[in-house]
Scaffold this motif. Sequence first.
Motif, PDB file in Angstrom:
ATOM      1  N   ILE A  68       0.857  -1.174   0.000  1.00  0.00           N
ATOM      2  CA  ILE A  68       0.000   0.000   0.000  1.00  0.00           C
ATOM      3  C   ILE A  68       0.900   1.233   0.000  1.00  0.00           C
ATOM      4  N   SER A 120       1.513   7.370   0.566  1.00  0.00           N
ATOM      5  CA  SER A 120       0.565   8.480   0.441  1.00  0.00           C
ATOM      6  C   SER A 120      -0.850   8.065   0.853  1.00  0.00           C
ATOM      7  N   THR A 121      -1.219   6.809   0.583  1.00  0.00           N
ATOM      8  CA  THR A 121      -2.543   6.326   0.982  1.00  0.00           C
ATOM      9  C   THR A 121      -2.652   6.237   2.496  1.00  0.00           C
ATOM     10  N   GLU A 178      -2.996   9.742   4.065  1.00  0.00           N
ATOM     11  CA  GLU A 178      -4.360  10.281   4.000  1.00  0.00           C
ATOM     12  C   GLU A 178      -5.287   9.559   4.967  1.00  0.00           C
ATOM     13  N   ARG A 179      -5.145   8.232   5.047  1.00  0.00           N
ATOM     14  CA  ARG A 179      -6.039   7.427   5.883  1.00  0.00           C
ATOM     15  C   ARG A 179      -5.804   7.673   7.366  1.00  0.00           C
TER      16      ARG A 179
END
Length: 249
Positions: free
Chosen positions: A184, A187-188, A191-192
Amino acid sequence: MLRALAVDDERPSLEELLYLLTADPRIGSVEGAGDATEALRRINRALESGPDGPEAIDVVFLDIQMPGLDGLDLARLLTGFARPPLVVFVTAHEDFAVQAFDLKAVDYVLKPVRKERLAEAVRRAAELRGTATRIPVHEPDPDQIPVELGGVTRFVPVDDITHVEAQGDYARLHTDRGSHLVRIPLSTLEERWRARGFVRIHRRHLVALRHIGELRLGAGTVSVLVGGEELQVSRRHARELRDLLMRRP
């Protein structure tokens, strides 16, 4: 007794899965489908039949990489139904675990399938179907993230993660007890987990503010001590990090 559907485009893998499921005493009946399109037609009949009808399906054991409609696509379609069957992914690829649990999968079993590991997935499905009958599939816990360790899916509490390191398309999650690699992007996760107190300090590092022990200022450099490890802070993130640490309770 669970009514199951096994889906795999490779005939030997499908036959092995059917054999193992048939041998489990918690499985009342099991059918096979050679691709996701065939499986979707069968599931539609089950949904039309109703949860107590003769065509009903309780759980789908689903491969991921298949030609045409793949397993993740099928799982996404099932989330749109009011009373979908439970989903257990059975795959040779460990890269899709995060996406699978985002789609509310009950379990994620890696090939080659071990009898004991599949039995654990059946147990989870049986417990969910028995104690929460006719509700949508299992909701993943937002306070945990699934990781694969030796073919077993474990759940790491997000609060235990001190920092995250980018490694190409993967991210390495660091805790006081070790590290775990997940497919993953950093950057994901940024944000999460922003609302959970994770801050980007470098293009390669995301850190949990609560785990920062020291902020170190040098001759034109800034670093933080996190879990006993010193991490460099890039210039573009230094001011924001100092402000956040000053406001930290």
